[in-house]
Design a protein around this motif. Structure first.
Motif, PDB file in Angstrom:
ATOM      1  N   VAL A  64      79.572 107.584  14.064  1.00 33.89           N
ATOM      2  CA  VAL A  64      80.778 107.629  14.895  1.00 33.89           C
ATOM      3  C   VAL A  64      81.888 106.797  14.265  1.00 33.89           C
ATOM      4  O   VAL A  64      83.050 107.234  14.180  1.00 33.89           O
ATOM      5  CB  VAL A  64      80.466 107.134  16.324  1.00 33.89           C
ATOM      6  CG1 VAL A  64      81.757 107.036  17.141  1.00 33.89           C
ATOM      7  CG2 VAL A  64      79.481 108.073  17.012  1.00 33.89           C
ATOM      8  N   THR A  65      81.555 105.607  13.791  1.00 28.47           N
ATOM      9  CA  THR A  65      82.561 104.745  13.169  1.00 28.47           C
ATOM     10  C   THR A  65      83.109 105.367  11.899  1.00 28.47           C
ATOM     11  O   THR A  65      84.321 105.349  11.651  1.00 28.47           O
ATOM     12  CB  THR A  65      81.949 103.365  12.849  1.00 28.47           C
ATOM     13  OG1 THR A  65      81.389 102.813  14.040  1.00 28.47           O
ATOM     14  CG2 THR A  65      83.002 102.417  12.309  1.00 28.47           C
ATOM     15  N   ALA A  66      82.216 105.920  11.069  1.00 24.82           N
ATOM     16  CA  ALA A  66      82.663 106.533   9.812  1.00 24.82           C
ATOM     17  C   ALA A  66      83.617 107.703  10.076  1.00 24.82           C
ATOM     18  O   ALA A  66      84.678 107.817   9.447  1.00 24.82           O
ATOM     19  CB  ALA A  66      81.452 107.007   9.012  1.00 24.82           C
ATOM     20  N   LEU A  67      83.258 108.559  11.036  1.00 25.68           N
ATOM     21  CA  LEU A  67      84.116 109.713  11.335  1.00 25.68           C
ATOM     22  C   LEU A  67      85.443 109.289  11.964  1.00 25.68           C
ATOM     23  O   LEU A  67      86.462 109.963  11.784  1.00 25.68           O
ATOM     24  CB  LEU A  67      83.381 110.672  12.273  1.00 25.68           C
ATOM     25  CG  LEU A  67      82.205 111.444  11.662  1.00 25.68           C
ATOM     26  CD1 LEU A  67      81.473 112.245  12.715  1.00 25.68           C
ATOM     27  CD2 LEU A  67      82.698 112.369  10.544  1.00 25.68           C
ATOM     28  N   ALA A  68      85.444 108.171  12.687  1.00 23.19           N
ATOM     29  CA  ALA A  68      86.696 107.682  13.268  1.00 23.19           C
ATOM     30  C   ALA A  68      87.607 107.087  12.195  1.00 23.19           C
ATOM     31  O   ALA A  68      88.837 107.193  12.282  1.00 23.19           O
ATOM     32  CB  ALA A  68      86.394 106.644  14.346  1.00 23.19           C
ATOM     33  N   LEU A  69      87.011 106.450  11.185  1.00 26.16           N
ATOM     34  CA  LEU A  69      87.807 105.816  10.136  1.00 26.16           C
ATOM     35  C   LEU A  69      88.411 106.821   9.153  1.00 26.16           C
ATOM     36  O   LEU A  69      89.483 106.571   8.594  1.00 26.16           O
ATOM     37  CB  LEU A  69      86.936 104.817   9.361  1.00 26.16           C
ATOM     38  CG  LEU A  69      86.690 103.459  10.016  1.00 26.16           C
ATOM     39  CD1 LEU A  69      85.632 102.690   9.235  1.00 26.16           C
ATOM     40  CD2 LEU A  69      87.989 102.659  10.083  1.00 26.16           C
ATOM     41  N   ILE A  70      87.740 107.928   8.925  1.00 21.06           N
ATOM     42  CA  ILE A  70      88.181 108.864   7.878  1.00 21.06           C
ATOM     43  C   ILE A  70      89.610 109.372   8.096  1.00 21.06           C
ATOM     44  O   ILE A  70      90.434 109.324   7.171  1.00 21.06           O
ATOM     45  CB  ILE A  70      87.171 110.021   7.746  1.00 21.06           C
ATOM     46  CG1 ILE A  70      85.920 109.517   6.995  1.00 21.06           C
ATOM     47  CG2 ILE A  70      87.770 111.212   7.005  1.00 21.06           C
ATOM     48  CD1 ILE A  70      84.762 110.485   7.008  1.00 21.06           C
ATOM     49  N   PRO A  71      90.005 109.854   9.289  1.00 22.55           N
ATOM     50  CA  PRO A  71      91.400 110.289   9.445  1.00 22.55           C
ATOM     51  C   PRO A  71      92.397 109.146   9.353  1.00 22.55           C
ATOM     52  O   PRO A  71      93.520 109.329   8.864  1.00 22.55           O
ATOM     53  CB  PRO A  71      91.419 110.944  10.830  1.00 22.55           C
ATOM     54  CG  PRO A  71      90.257 110.366  11.547  1.00 22.55           C
ATOM     55  CD  PRO A  71      89.221 110.117  10.501  1.00 22.55           C
ATOM     56  N   VAL A  72      92.002 107.957   9.806  1.00 15.53           N
ATOM     57  CA  VAL A  72      92.891 106.796   9.714  1.00 15.53           C
ATOM     58  C   VAL A  72      93.159 106.452   8.250  1.00 15.53           C
ATOM     59  O   VAL A  72      94.303 106.175   7.848  1.00 15.53           O
ATOM     60  CB  VAL A  72      92.280 105.585  10.460  1.00 15.53           C
ATOM     61  CG1 VAL A  72      93.137 104.338  10.262  1.00 15.53           C
ATOM     62  CG2 VAL A  72      92.138 105.892  11.941  1.00 15.53           C
ATOM     63  N   LEU A  73      92.105 106.493   7.439  1.00 19.07           N
ATOM     64  CA  LEU A  73      92.266 106.192   6.014  1.00 19.07           C
ATOM     65  C   LEU A  73      93.091 107.275   5.310  1.00 19.07           C
ATOM     66  O   LEU A  73      93.887 106.974   4.419  1.00 19.07           O
ATOM     67  CB  LEU A  73      90.894 106.047   5.359  1.00 19.07           C
ATOM     68  CG  LEU A  73      90.153 104.757   5.731  1.00 19.07           C
ATOM     69  CD1 LEU A  73      88.681 104.840   5.358  1.00 19.07           C
ATOM     70  CD2 LEU A  73      90.800 103.560   5.060  1.00 19.07           C
ATOM     71  N   GLY A  74      92.911 108.540   5.702  1.00 22.42           N
ATOM     72  CA  GLY A  74      93.751 109.602   5.145  1.00 22.42           C
ATOM     73  C   GLY A  74      95.220 109.379   5.470  1.00 22.42           C
ATOM     74  O   GLY A  74      96.098 109.543   4.615  1.00 22.42           O
ATOM     75  N   MET A  75      95.504 108.978   6.706  1.00 18.71           N
ATOM     76  CA  MET A  75      96.887 108.708   7.115  1.00 18.71           C
ATOM     77  C   MET A  75      97.470 107.548   6.325  1.00 18.71           C
ATOM     78  O   MET A  75      98.597 107.632   5.806  1.00 18.71           O
ATOM     79  CB  MET A  75      96.925 108.389   8.607  1.00 18.71           C
ATOM     80  CG  MET A  75      98.315 108.063   9.136  1.00 18.71           C
ATOM     81  SD  MET A  75      98.295 107.524  10.861  1.00 18.71           S
ATOM     82  CE  MET A  75      97.476 105.936  10.702  1.00 18.71           C
ATOM     83  N   LEU A  76      96.733 106.446   6.208  1.00 15.62           N
ATOM     84  CA  LEU A  76      97.234 105.275   5.492  1.00 15.62           C
ATOM     85  C   LEU A  76      97.418 105.562   4.006  1.00 15.62           C
ATOM     86  O   LEU A  76      98.423 105.153   3.402  1.00 15.62           O
ATOM     87  CB  LEU A  76      96.263 104.102   5.675  1.00 15.62           C
ATOM     88  CG  LEU A  76      96.161 103.525   7.090  1.00 15.62           C
ATOM     89  CD1 LEU A  76      94.992 102.534   7.176  1.00 15.62           C
ATOM     90  CD2 LEU A  76      97.467 102.832   7.487  1.00 15.62           C
ATOM     91  N   ALA A  77      96.464 106.274   3.403  1.00 12.23           N
ATOM     92  CA  ALA A  77      96.535 106.537   1.966  1.00 12.23           C
ATOM     93  C   ALA A  77      97.738 107.406   1.616  1.00 12.23           C
ATOM     94  O   ALA A  77      98.519 107.078   0.712  1.00 12.23           O
ATOM     95  CB  ALA A  77      95.242 107.203   1.493  1.00 12.23           C
TER      96      ALA A  77
END
Length: 427
Positions: free
Chosen positions: A323-336
């Motif tokens: 759950v944590t990994a899937l929640a972080l992935i879009p956030v990291l895409g946005m930041l990157a």
């Protein structure tokens, strides 16, 4: 908006899908060609190297080519190498096709953006550019997950065939809709050309050579001046920062599939969904950067890099929690992608008088990162550090980007202080 602009966007969508889709195909390529995961990851690096070499080279070579012919040539090469890649049993041949395909991609980009803005009035240039560039973000949202689904069901070669097939409608549309003449030097050249005969009616013989020779005298120094500016001390730190940030992005992204399936414990069917989440975040990041990065660019970039460093670190620490990994992935895409877009905007802002090559150098810096990132992540995997290792490398690369940008800001502050002291002493 002319139909031709959307045709260019479709071609860019296919090319963007090709550039990023290997992140969901690494394991199947490695197994089919009997190579390591790190060797499969180098296929992404090969594409990036081709973009690094091709962006400035093609920007120079294609400036005066007939646009339709240039676009068709680059797109034909791109389609051909994907057909070869889909058929070859050789890892070496596949690696070569990735490099050549990237050269064609770089050449297409060099002409497509100029062609798009030339076909619309000034007030629509931003929208035309957004349609073309939007092909990349849509590739992240739709094309890359679709490639992963095709790879899962019919093998990785199906994804290569799909890229070639999607490119064909764009090829036909370009034949029918893009003007075939040579690229004009500027958007305002027609008016002076009409007035020239009146100016040199009487002294025709004397003035005509000067009128013809003058642009040649001016053009070559202008290109040299642009190169000098873009490789000078003002831009080098920003280009290096951009390369490090994108290196971090591609390092983790290239090995996202083995991380999710072998550390997070998700099934292969989750990989396309995770890639789509990353792409949706990337689309949001580009949109936010386009609206807000100009207001406080330095703060936007700095906060983005700090958040990225924390984000990659958190993903490395919590990768075993689905759950944590899937929640972080879009956030990291946005930041990157948001931070990367702001850095490209900074490059263009620092070199407004070098518009011909500034975008090409920004593209090269982007793809230097895309070259170094998967290579560094592959080294960490080969060293036996586990599937989280590429994510840790990403956090380290963003830390180096923060350090580089901090040194740049300190040097600028010192230069301003010295100039103030000099002004006081002179006064």
């Amino acid at each position: 908006m002319p139909f031709a602009v959307y045709a260019l966007g479709l071609a860019v969508f296919a090319q963007g899908t090709s550039e990023f889709m290997l992140s969901g195909l690494v394991s199947s390529i490695a197994a089919d060609l009997n190579v390591s995961l790190s060797a499969a990851g180098l296929l992404t690096s090969a594409f990036a190297v081709g973009m690094v070499v091709g962006a400035p080279l093609m920007a120079l070579l294609s400036r005066t080519w007939p646009r339709r012919r240039a676009l068709l040539l680059f797109l034909a090469v791109f389609v051909a190498v994907h057909i070869v890649g889909a058929l070859t049993p050789s890892y070496g041949v596949l690696l070569a096709t990735r490099f050549v395909g990237a050269l064609a991609n770089a050449g297409f980009w060099a002409v497509a953006l100029a062609a798009a803005v030339s076909m619309v009035p000034d007030r629509l240039r931003g929208r035309a550019t957004a349609v073309v560039v939007g092909g990349v973000t849509i590739a992240c949202v739709v094309g890359v997950p679709a490639g992963a689904v095709l790879g899962e069901r019919w093998g990785w070669r199906a994804a290569f065939w799909a890229v070639a097939v999607v490119s064909l409608p764009a090829f036909v549309a370009i034949v029918r809709s893009i003007p075939g003449g040579r690229a004009p030097d500027t958007a305002a050249t027609p008016a002076p050309v009409r007035e020239e005969p009146r100016v040199r009616e009487e002294p025709r013989v004397r003035n005509e050579p000067r009128v013809r020779d003058e642009p040649r005298v001016r053009n070559e120094p202008r290109v040299r001046d642009e190169l000098r500016l873009l490789t000078g001390p003002r831009l080098r730190p920003t280009l290096l920062t951009m390369a490090l940030v994108q290196g971090a992005t591609f390092c983790a992204f290239s090995y996202l599939e083995p991380l999710l399936t072998r550390t997070t414990g998700l099934g292969a069917a989750w990989v396309p969904a995770a890639l789509a989440l990353f792409g949706a975040g990337a689309f949001l990041g580009v949109t936010v950067a386009g609206r807000y990065a100009d207001r406080r660019p330095t703060a936007f970039i700095t906060y983005g890099m700090v958040a990225l460093a924390l984000g990659w670190t958190t993903l490395a620490l919590t990768a075993a929690r689905p759950v944590t990994a899937l929640a972080l992935i879009p956030v990291l895409g946005m930041l990157a992608f948001g931070t990367g877009t702001a850095l490209i905007t900074r490059v263009l802002g620092l070199a407004p008088e070098a518009s011909t090559l500034a975008g090409a150098f920004g593209t090269s810096a982007f793809n230097v990162g895309a070259t170094v990132g998967p290579w560094a992540g592959g080294l960490a995997l080969d060293a036996g550090l586990g599937y989280r290792a590429p994510v840790w490398v990403s956090a380290l690369l963003v830390g180096l980007a923060l350090l580089t940008d901090g040194v740049r800001r300190l040097a600028r502050a010192r230069a301003r202080a010295c100039s103030r002291e000099g002004a006081r002493a002179a006064g």
